[in-house]
Design an enzyme around this catalytic site. Structure first.
Site: not given
Lengths: 509, 509
Positions: B26, B286, B342, B371, B421
């Protein structure tokens, strides 16, 4: 009213070899072939109605968009149409925020063009089921429902759902009268003439090219015009290169390096032109600029002399310049009083357009852009930054009617006139619905407004545009005018259609 | 030195079923599968060297990028490599301004990702022929040649060719020392940890998740770390869902709707964690935010308490917010002293990022993005508008080294630190070259600079990144580190590779 479950989505790669017109097979790799990714949606409803959607492309790359449509198909298949349009914002979000596909966008380029094709088909089907042309479906739709079709994500700093609702509520006043006006007079059009770039000054002067291009729209209606004779005579005597190319190539260079067409002016059957034929019809003229400033100045002077100070001149640079160059160049062309400079630089450069506007508006020149602006977030910023004076929506680059609605409403909020981009394959057929709706329900004004028109490839559509007295007459057939003639699609399917089989075989030899 | 004519360009659709990790079939349709369009360029030179290029994708849609690569192939085939790199600006322009393909971009989305893959392969081949790692090829290249690789179209209002040359000339001073510093110490990295969003506060507190993620980089080097034991034990006892998912899914939700991973904290083998193992290594953390502001506040408070005031905390919203929402939300999180937020909103929204920066910089919070910024024109404007304080280049979204060079130089001009990135498939392998070059030849500074690192899928690369003491060690093998192991490619090719055949068969049953 809305019914059926989507049982099939198919997509076809349809290309018209517009780059070939008399130039032979070499041209095939250098000129664009006006094309479309053409989507057909079928349902299990008994009415047998199908939804047709297109997105416009330039030949190569259509197969990439087709591939993206197939990647989106699972979002549409086996859905009830009433669930799709009943939560159209949610459905739009689902298509544009697909967890895996979003990365290769988001909401830009190939995947967004594919989204447009799919959603255009949904809107066509919806309008057909309601038995109305799309513009009328929108005009009759209550403001709350209209607003529920829009994804406001990323634009709420400029337009909230409530703002949109208020604008549409205000637009209800006088709606009936404006609808009547459209039905009686249509929406004003202007025609694009790229082709005269390639002609000498003498040719331009002698034959008054501008009147030809500007009369194209007329000629489709009036089969006895000298224009039709001219085309016929050229067909017969085989002098295809100049005028033929010119007539059938306007708009061809949009967004690309510009190359002049054939310069052999001798093949123009000058005698056949009646210079003053219905010149009163068109008053707005667009000229391509950007290759050589001295050349542009000479030609613009000539054209301004010919059309006089009372007519409108627009200029189009097709993203040719960097920002400082655009300002410098257009300062030199300011004396010819252009209404706008179109696409002076990269469609992504909001601040660039703002800098250009700031420099040129005091000279009486507006900035126009939009045909390659990839989503509502870009349009939002162009408006926020005072970066344009004319906003050019495109029916096939944005996420269909849904996203264009948000742009029309933002333009209204900033009181910036919308002057849609058209031409290509089917762009005129589609965008007329949006701009007629805009006038009736949103802008309520025709001031400084006009919709581009190019007489190109309409013969392949089941419900082609109708132009009268240089205006788009509101389409009356149900749907979004997106359906092509099956015969045309079959012939022009790439690479297996009859037309391409022949061309590709010729090329191989 | 450069030799050979391109005799073959092939492209493969390689997908890693990262979405499956324990979740069953799934999940395949809801989670991204880290993937790549993988380009291989061969020449007729006798050296037998090949160029490998990738662009990163998230599963579905890879076939669309593959299709676009094929549409670009004719620009590369039968070209001499020396003609390509000898006029690299011209070649870049040729790829990005193809008359027909440009319409479905331009320079954005699918066609630009495809351009990146093709050009990355060209750069890999060039570096291999020169027998140097790409960063060293760039470092040793004279400034005039470097500048000749860049297309300055649309950015000359900010960076002219002369500006670029001057910056690179200045960068010559102290270059040797900086190269020595890189070789000795590497370029500082930080690791991303998305996964702890799904964990309860208790779990977070008890097991100190942050130390795990921040140690991933270490563990690849140190096979005896408790981290490796942990993974091993989890493999053995089958408790894949939480930690396993967490360890191998960082970065997974970039640019998408965020969904928490499994919340079953009981499957974390808490006892196995040595909280203080090498905690001195990483100082930058982060955290993902944006789902629920109260939840974010509680978790950020917890994390700040744990890492103390001396360590750096960054936050990532993955484009979750509209502009006003971003400002409001981050004002509430300001007390936890994040270095940056970000991707607070749409990557297209330059003015939005500027508004957010204007509101947050006084609170001590910078804005970071990049990015999903699709080309140099967007980066130019982000810099012009003071819209970011940290610029995050991506090696596979921009037009390869060529376009990234222009962005590094613009960032230098504005003195904005570049913090690339990375993650995904191969992004770390590629971007390390660019940022090491940036330090040696352009920025000459490590202040406020660091490169993202995620320990993910490196085992499929022939020349995987080397991390030591939380720093990227300069790769020493010739090329751009783009080459994958043939065995991995074969297995993971979609849909015919062994891995996918099995998965798709399972799914059908």
């Amino acid at each position: 009213m809305v019914r059926g479950r989507v049982s099939r989505l198919s997509v076809r790669d349809v290309r018209f070899p517009t780059s070939l017109g008399g130039h032979g097979s070499d041209a095939m790799h250098t000129d664009p072939d006006y094309s479309a990714a053409y989507v057909i949606i079928e349902t299990d409803a008994e009415d047998g109605l199908k939804g047709y959607g297109i997105t416009f492309t330039l030949g190569k790359g259509t197969e990439v968009v087709v591939c993206a449509v197939n990647a989106l198909a699972h979002h549409v298949l086996n859905k009830d149409l009433k669930d799709i349009v009943g939560d159209f914002r949610g459905f739009y979000r689902q298509l544009t925020s697909d967890g895996q596909l979003r990365w290769i966008g988001p909401e830009k380029g190939v995947v967004h063009l594919a989204t447009a094709a799919v959603l255009n088909a949904v809107w066509d089907l919806w309008a057909k089921q309601e038995g109305k042309p799309l513009w009328k479906l929108l005009v009759d739709m209550d403001p709350r429902t209209l607003v529920s079709c829009i994804d406001f994500r990323y634009i709420t700093d400029v337009l909230t759902e409530e703002d949109a609702y208020e604008i549409l509520q205000k637009g209800q006043v006088g709606k009936k009268e404006r609808e009547g006006h459209m039905l009686a007079h249509g929406y004003p059009a202007y025609t694009t003439s790229c082709a005269w770039l390639g002609y000498s000054d003498d040719t331009l002067k002698q034959v008054g090219m501008w009147t030809w291009f500007c009369r194209q729209a007329e000629c489709r209606e009036d089969k006895t015009s000298p224009f039709v004779d001219l085309v016929q005579s050229m067909r017969e005597n085989g002098s295809r290169c100049c005028v033929w190319g010119a007539l059938f190539k306007p708009g061809l260079f949009a967004g690309r390096e510009r190359r002049p067409l054939c310069r052999k002016s001798q093949c123009l059957p000058k005698q056949r032109i009646e210079l003053n034929y219905k010149t009163s019809v068109f008053h707005r003229f667009k000229v391509k600029v950007g290759a050589d400033v001295q050349d542009d100045m000479r030609r613009c002077r000539l054209i301004r002399d010919m059309i006089g100070p009372e007519n409108t001149l627009m200029m189009d640079a097709n993203q040719r310049w960097d920002v400082p160059e655009a300002v410098e160049w257009m300062s030199k062309l300011a004396e010819f009083k252009p209404l706008w400079i179109e696409e002076p630089t990269s469609p992504d450069d909001i601040l660039g357009h703002a800098a250009i506007s700031k420099a040129l508006v005091p000279l009486g020149i507006g900035v126009a852009t939009g045909e390659q602006c990839h989503n509502r977030v870009i349009f939002k910023q162009l408006l926020q930054a005072n970066a344009l004076q004319f906003l050019q929506i495109d029916s096939c680059r944005l996420g269909s009617v849904n996203e264009n609605l948000s742009v029309l409403l933002m333009a209204k909020k900033f009181e910036i006139p919308v002057c849609p981009h058209a031409g290509g394959v089917g762009l005129c057929e589609l965008v007329q619905h949006l701009i007629i709706f805009d006038y009736i329900s949103v802008s309520a004004s025709l001031e400084n407004r006009m919709c581009e028109y190019v007489d190109h490839l309409h013969e392949h559509f089941k419900y082609p545009v109708k132009i009268r007295q240089a205006s788009y007459m509101p389409p009356m057939d149900a749907g979004y005018s997106t359906e092509m003639k099956e015969e045309s699609v079959k012939k022009h399917q790439y690479p297996d259609g009859e037309v391409w089989k022949k061309l590709l075989a010729t090329q191989e030899n």
